[in-house]
Scaffold this motif. Structure first.
Motif, PDB file in Angstrom:
ATOM      1  N   ASP A   1       0.829  -1.205   0.000  1.00 13.38           N
ATOM      2  CA  ASP A   1       0.000   0.000   0.000  1.00 13.38           C
ATOM      3  C   ASP A   1       0.866   1.259   0.000  1.00 13.38           C
ATOM      4  OD1 ASP A   1      -2.355   1.548   0.057  1.00 13.38           O
ATOM      5  OD2 ASP A   1      -2.304   1.669   2.249  1.00 13.38           O
ATOM      6  N   ALA A   2       1.868   1.285  -0.867  1.00 12.37           N
ATOM      7  CA  ALA A   2       2.828   2.393  -0.881  1.00 12.37           C
ATOM      8  C   ALA A   2       2.233   3.643  -1.507  1.00 12.37           C
ATOM      9  CB  ALA A   2       4.083   1.974  -1.636  1.00 12.37           C
ATOM     10  N   LYS A   3       2.431   4.756  -0.813  1.00 10.01           N
ATOM     11  CA  LYS A   3       2.042   6.075  -1.315  1.00 10.01           C
ATOM     12  C   LYS A   3       3.306   6.925  -1.374  1.00 10.01           C
ATOM     13  CE  LYS A   3      -2.375   5.549   1.084  1.00 10.01           C
ATOM     14  NZ  LYS A   3      -3.253   6.080   2.161  1.00 10.01           N
ATOM     15  N   PHE A   4       3.588   7.489  -2.529  1.00  6.48           N
ATOM     16  CA  PHE A   4       4.832   8.229  -2.713  1.00  6.48           C
ATOM     17  C   PHE A   4       4.565   9.732  -2.765  1.00  6.48           C
ATOM     18  CE2 PHE A   4       5.497   4.055  -4.715  1.00  6.48           C
ATOM     19  CZ  PHE A   4       6.567   3.615  -3.951  1.00  6.48           C
ATOM     20  N   THR A   5       5.323  10.468  -1.972  1.00 12.24           N
ATOM     21  CA  THR A   5       5.297  11.926  -2.006  1.00 12.24           C
ATOM     22  C   THR A   5       6.647  12.367  -2.538  1.00 12.24           C
ATOM     23  OG1 THR A   5       3.800  12.010  -0.109  1.00 12.24           O
ATOM     24  CG2 THR A   5       4.982  14.032  -0.665  1.00 12.24           C
ATOM     25  N   ILE A   6       6.624  12.929  -3.755  1.00 10.39           N
ATOM     26  CA  ILE A   6       7.859  13.237  -4.469  1.00 10.39           C
ATOM     27  C   ILE A   6       7.958  14.750  -4.657  1.00 10.39           C
ATOM     28  CG2 ILE A   6       9.174  12.874  -6.597  1.00 10.39           C
ATOM     29  CD1 ILE A   6       7.571  10.233  -6.943  1.00 10.39           C
ATOM     30  N   PRO A   7       8.925  15.378  -4.022  1.00  6.21           N
ATOM     31  CA  PRO A   7       9.060  16.829  -4.185  1.00  6.21           C
ATOM     32  C   PRO A   7       9.787  17.204  -5.464  1.00  6.21           C
ATOM     33  CG  PRO A   7      10.691  16.039  -2.628  1.00  6.21           C
ATOM     34  CD  PRO A   7       9.860  14.841  -3.018  1.00  6.21           C
ATOM     35  N   ALA A   8       9.434  18.361  -5.992  1.00  7.71           N
ATOM     36  CA  ALA A   8      10.181  18.963  -7.093  1.00  7.71           C
ATOM     37  C   ALA A   8      11.116  20.006  -6.487  1.00  7.71           C
ATOM     38  CB  ALA A   8       9.238  19.613  -8.094  1.00  7.71           C
ATOM     39  N   LYS A   9      12.408  19.915  -6.783  1.00  8.42           N
ATOM     40  CA  LYS A   9      13.375  20.827  -6.194  1.00  8.42           C
ATOM     41  C   LYS A   9      14.591  20.948  -7.099  1.00  8.42           C
ATOM     42  CE  LYS A   9      15.936  19.441  -2.733  1.00  8.42           C
ATOM     43  NZ  LYS A   9      17.300  19.336  -3.307  1.00  8.42           N
ATOM     44  N   ALA A  10      15.402  21.952  -6.819  1.00 10.35           N
ATOM     45  CA  ALA A  10      16.672  22.112  -7.525  1.00 10.35           C
ATOM     46  C   ALA A  10      17.799  21.557  -6.658  1.00 10.35           C
ATOM     47  CB  ALA A  10      16.925  23.593  -7.827  1.00 10.35           C
ATOM     48  N   GLY A  11      18.868  21.143  -7.304  1.00 13.05           N
ATOM     49  CA  GLY A  11      20.059  20.727  -6.567  1.00 13.05           C
ATOM     50  C   GLY A  11      19.943  19.362  -5.914  1.00 13.05           C
ATOM     51  N   TRP A  12      21.029  18.990  -5.261  1.00 14.68           N
ATOM     52  CA  TRP A  12      21.120  17.692  -4.589  1.00 14.68           C
ATOM     53  C   TRP A  12      21.192  17.908  -3.084  1.00 14.68           C
ATOM     54  CZ3 TRP A  12      20.353  13.784  -7.857  1.00 14.68           C
ATOM     55  CH2 TRP A  12      20.613  14.015  -9.212  1.00 14.68           C
ATOM     56  N   PRO A  13      20.782  16.925  -2.275  1.00 18.81           N
ATOM     57  CA  PRO A  13      20.286  15.624  -2.707  1.00 18.81           C
ATOM     58  C   PRO A  13      18.851  15.694  -3.230  1.00 18.81           C
ATOM     59  CG  PRO A  13      20.092  15.790  -0.344  1.00 18.81           C
ATOM     60  CD  PRO A  13      20.790  17.046  -0.809  1.00 18.81           C
ATOM     61  N   ARG A  14      18.518  14.762  -4.110  1.00 19.68           N
ATOM     62  CA  ARG A  14      17.124  14.538  -4.482  1.00 19.68           C
ATOM     63  C   ARG A  14      16.574  13.527  -3.468  1.00 19.68           C
ATOM     64  NH1 ARG A  14      16.299  18.430  -8.483  1.00 19.68           N
ATOM     65  NH2 ARG A  14      17.895  18.249 -10.093  1.00 19.68           N
ATOM     66  N   TRP A  15      15.302  13.640  -3.147  1.00 19.69           N
ATOM     67  CA  TRP A  15      14.748  12.696  -2.177  1.00 19.69           C
ATOM     68  C   TRP A  15      13.227  12.619  -2.310  1.00 19.69           C
ATOM     69  CZ3 TRP A  15      11.593  14.553   1.889  1.00 19.69           C
ATOM     70  CH2 TRP A  15      11.615  15.948   2.084  1.00 19.69           C
ATOM     71  N   PHE A  16      12.673  11.556  -1.744  1.00 23.07           N
ATOM     72  CA  PHE A  16      11.218  11.392  -1.738  1.00 23.07           C
ATOM     73  C   PHE A  16      10.808  10.551  -0.542  1.00 23.07           C
ATOM     74  CE2 PHE A  16      12.696   7.675  -4.133  1.00 23.07           C
ATOM     75  CZ  PHE A  16      11.898   6.642  -3.655  1.00 23.07           C
ATOM     76  N   LEU A  17       9.513  10.591  -0.249  1.00 24.98           N
ATOM     77  CA  LEU A  17       8.957   9.866   0.890  1.00 24.98           C
ATOM     78  C   LEU A  17       8.078   8.726   0.411  1.00 24.98           C
ATOM     79  CD1 LEU A  17       8.162   9.574   3.926  1.00 24.98           C
ATOM     80  CD2 LEU A  17       6.342  11.248   3.472  1.00 24.98           C
ATOM     81  N   ALA A  18       8.284   7.549   0.994  1.00 24.30           N
ATOM     82  CA  ALA A  18       7.392   6.404   0.778  1.00 24.30           C
ATOM     83  C   ALA A  18       6.634   6.154   2.080  1.00 24.30           C
ATOM     84  CB  ALA A  18       8.187   5.167   0.383  1.00 24.30           C
ATOM     85  N   ASP A  19       5.320   6.136   1.996  1.00 26.33           N
ATOM     86  CA  ASP A  19       4.427   5.908   3.139  1.00 26.33           C
ATOM     87  C   ASP A  19       3.748   4.568   2.884  1.00 26.33           C
ATOM     88  OD1 ASP A  19       2.246   5.786   4.850  1.00 26.33           O
ATOM     89  OD2 ASP A  19       1.265   7.578   4.072  1.00 26.33           O
ATOM     90  N   THR A  20       4.104   3.552   3.699  1.00 24.64           N
ATOM     91  CA  THR A  20       3.647   2.196   3.413  1.00 24.64           C
ATOM     92  C   THR A  20       3.021   1.516   4.625  1.00 24.64           C
ATOM     93  OG1 THR A  20       5.612   0.901   4.063  1.00 24.64           O
ATOM     94  CG2 THR A  20       5.707   2.043   1.946  1.00 24.64           C
ATOM     95  N   ALA A  21       2.275   0.464   4.336  1.00 27.52           N
ATOM     96  CA  ALA A  21       1.856  -0.491   5.360  1.00 27.52           C
ATOM     97  C   ALA A  21       2.914  -1.589   5.411  1.00 27.52           C
ATOM     98  CB  ALA A  21       0.491  -1.070   5.016  1.00 27.52           C
ATOM     99  N   ALA A  22       2.896  -2.376   6.470  1.00 30.32           N
ATOM    100  CA  ALA A  22       3.881  -3.451   6.609  1.00 30.32           C
ATOM    101  C   ALA A  22       3.266  -4.639   7.332  1.00 30.32           C
ATOM    102  CB  ALA A  22       5.123  -2.954   7.362  1.00 30.32           C
TER     103      ALA A  22
END
Length: 307
Positions: free
Chosen positions: A89-110
């Motif tokens: 049940d993964a939900k991904f929150t992916i930001p748009a940004k300049a520069g590094w690091p690039r990153w995103f959030l995974a919100d899951t059940a387990a």
């Protein structure tokens, strides 16, 4: 939604430092989660941190690396109680940004931990780097906020020095460490704030055993805080702290014998005192105004010293 490939256009590579771009695509995020889970399970089964070393970093690498090290000492043939982790049940929150690091959030059940949500923050410093999990925290489903997104569904990061939230994300680690030592305003009541301070207070007055604490911020490199803008104008912030707990026995008394996992990470001989070092990663709601609410915290022993 039209997927944006980060590798499809040369301009991404040339101008990636200054062009605002989504960190990844949803398909690539799903693949990163799958690869992390496979590596994590392999490492857990063998008690071998080399098997997921390229899939973890920062606080999670410290916490889980120490857990695997202790497990290997006590079970050289691997984890006898290994049960594969399943993230669904993964939900991904992916930001748009300049520069590094690039990153995103995974919100899951387990399949472990009950009905809590597993929040995993994936990060990388270059296009050719693998995605690594820097933060892993568990929170109640009701505590996961709604995030601010643009018309294409991309999220927004909150700068470390932002002044439009109660505490700048870059200052939250230090503020939390100071709060644990001195108390005061700024943080909402809860198990990771007032509750943790109360637990420490109770431990520090045990007859024949003095317990002291030192709390430190961790803010640089792979421990840098990462924050997402919430729909209400606040931020969800992931940050790291380090903690020392020293137990000293009174004359004629002894320090309680720690468990096998602690002993596996202990150097020196435990005679009069035991100093334990922990790394903790937290996730907090940092509102536009009002107290910061620490929603979740995972802490792990990373080393210990007997004297």
């Amino acid at each position: 939604m039209t997927a944006l490939s980060l590798t499809a256009s040369g301009c991404v590579v040339v101008h990636g430092e200054r062009e605002v771009l989504p960190a990844t695509t949803r398909a690539e995020a799903a693949e990163a989660l799958k690869e992390f889970t496979a590596a994590y399970n392999a490492a857990d089964k063998a008690y071998d941190s080399s098997l997921d070393a390229d899939r973890t970093t920062g606080a999670l690498a410290d916490i889980d690396g120490a857990r695997l090290k202790a497990g290997k000492v006590n079970n050289p043939d691997g984890n006898p109680s290994h049960a594969p982790l399943e993230l669904t049940d993964a939900k991904f929150t992916i930001p748009a940004k300049a520069g590094w690091p690039r990153w995103f959030l995974a919100d899951t059940a387990a399949n472990k931990g009950g009905d809590v949500r597993w929040l995993l923050v994936f990060t990388r410093d270059a296009l050719d780097d693998p995605w690594e999990v820097a933060y892993l925290t568990l929170v109640s489903p009701d505590d996961v906020p709604e995030f601010k997104t643009d018309k294409d569904g991309w999220a927004e990061t909150v700068p470390a020095n932002s002044t439009d939230v109660a505490v700048a994300p870059g200052e939250l680690s230090q503020k939390y460490a100071t709060y644990l030592k001195d108390g005061g305003a700024g943080f909402a009541e809860g198990p990771h704030t007032t509750g943790w301070r109360d637990t420490r207070k109770q431990k520090s007055v045990r007859p024949g055993l003095a317990t002291q604490y030192i709390d430190e911020p961790l803010v640089n490199g792979d421990y840098a805080p990462l924050a997402l803008r919430t729909a209400d104008g606040g931020a969800l912030v992931f940050f790291t702290t380090r903690h020392f707990e020293k137990q000293t026995a009174a004359a004629g008394a002894t320090v309680p014998t720690p468990n096998a996992d602690v002993l596996a990470l202990t150097s020196g001989e435990i005679r009069q005192s035991l100093t334990m070092e922990f790394v903790s990663n937290e996730v907090a709601l940092d509102p536009a105004d009002g107290p910061v609410e620490v929603l979740g915290r995972i802490q792990g022993l990373t080393s210990a010293k007997g004297e």
